[in-house]
Enzyme design. Structure first.
Site, mmCIF file in Angstrom:
data_model
loop_
_atom_site.group_PDB
_atom_site.id
_atom_site.type_symbol
_atom_site.label_atom_id
_atom_site.label_comp_id
_atom_site.label_asym_id
_atom_site.label_seq_id
_atom_site.Cartn_x
_atom_site.Cartn_y
_atom_site.Cartn_z
ATOM 1 C CD GLN A 60 5.782 -25.261 3.198
ATOM 2 O OE1 GLN A 60 6.560 -24.923 2.326
ATOM 3 N NE2 GLN A 60 4.917 -24.419 3.727
ATOM 4 C CG ASP A 61 10.802 -28.640 0.522
ATOM 5 O OD1 ASP A 61 10.590 -27.668 1.271
ATOM 6 O OD2 ASP A 61 11.257 -28.525 -0.627
ATOM 7 N N PRO A 62 12.532 -30.520 3.309
ATOM 8 C CG PRO A 62 13.749 -32.498 3.261
ATOM 9 C CD PRO A 62 12.686 -31.756 2.519
ATOM 10 C CB ILE A 122 8.744 -33.057 0.175
ATOM 11 C CG1 ILE A 122 7.448 -32.455 -0.387
ATOM 12 C CG2 ILE A 122 9.641 -33.582 -0.938
ATOM 13 C CD1 ILE A 122 6.556 -33.409 -1.107
ATOM 14 C CE LYS A 131 7.034 -24.913 -1.502
ATOM 15 N NZ LYS A 131 5.944 -23.973 -1.744
#
Length: 220
Positions: A60-62, A122, A131
């Site tokens: 998803q995101d870091p 992302i 997010k």
């Protein structure tokens, strides 16, 4: 045909939305802590050449805490405590291959070096705010990345864990590639279908079937 990331993405980096992302990050870094470090944002692309991609694991995101994110989905640098989601990935890996391997760190660079492209949807995040960069344009870029893999590669295995990753399925032609879906390995959802998915052994079976070298998942 041998292609590089530069061949397939050079035009993308000239587009207004991408230039705006880079400008935004430059401004944000003046007043906020952004992860990963600038030098690490595109690590997945540096470590897995376009020509070598066999598997894609989409995150998803870091990670949004200090010292964790380094540009590879689910991975952390060697000196950092293994995060819960990655612990669950390791747990499933052991179960899948009926092993009791002890993993001493959470750096997945060896996977990347074997052709496992560890991409996040992302690519950046503000410290402590998951997010937070989901609307700055990264999805346009990573959709393009998946699209060029779909277009120019053959028989790539896409591992989509969780609903966010699975939303990217429409970008992939299932006649040319393989999609394996499961719940996200997070402690909140791993028991809802990640544990027992056997994605690692299934991936290797597909690679062998398509005459590609299987991944040594335990080479960490």
């Amino acid at each position: 045909m041998i292609l590089s990331w530069k061949d397939v993405l050079s035009q993308e980096k000239k587009k207004k939305y991408f230039i705006n992302i880079i400008r935004f990050l430059k401004k944000e870094r003046l007043k906020k802590i952004i992860y990963p470090d600038q030098k690490d944002i595109f690590n997945a692309f540096f470590l897995t050449s376009f020509n070598d991609i066999k598997v894609v694991i989409l995150g998803q995101d870091p990670y949004f805490s200090k010292n964790q994110a380094h540009g590879l989905s689910f991975s952390v640098p060697k000196h950092v405590t293994i995060p819960p989601s990655l612990k669950n990935i390791y747990k499933e890996l052991n179960t899948d291959f009926k092993k009791e391997h002890i993993f001493h760190h959470g750096c997945l660079e060896s996977w990347a070096n074997q052709g496992v492209f560890l991409l996040n949807s992302i690519l950046t995040v503000e410290s402590g705010k998951p997010k937070s960069h989901s609307n700055i344009g990264w999805n346009i870029f990573t959709d393009k990345v998946i699209s060029v893999i779909n277009l120019y590669k053959n028989s790539v295995v896409f591992l989509f864990w969780g609903s966010n990753a699975q939303k990217k399925s429409h970008l992939i032609n299932r006649k040319n590639h393989y999609i394996l879906k499961a719940a996200h390995p997070s402690p909140l959802s791993a028991y809802r279908g990640f544990f027992g998915c056997k994605h690692f052994s299934l991936t290797n079976k597909i690679l062998l079937k398509t005459k590609k070298k299987p991944i040594n998942w335990f080479l960490i």
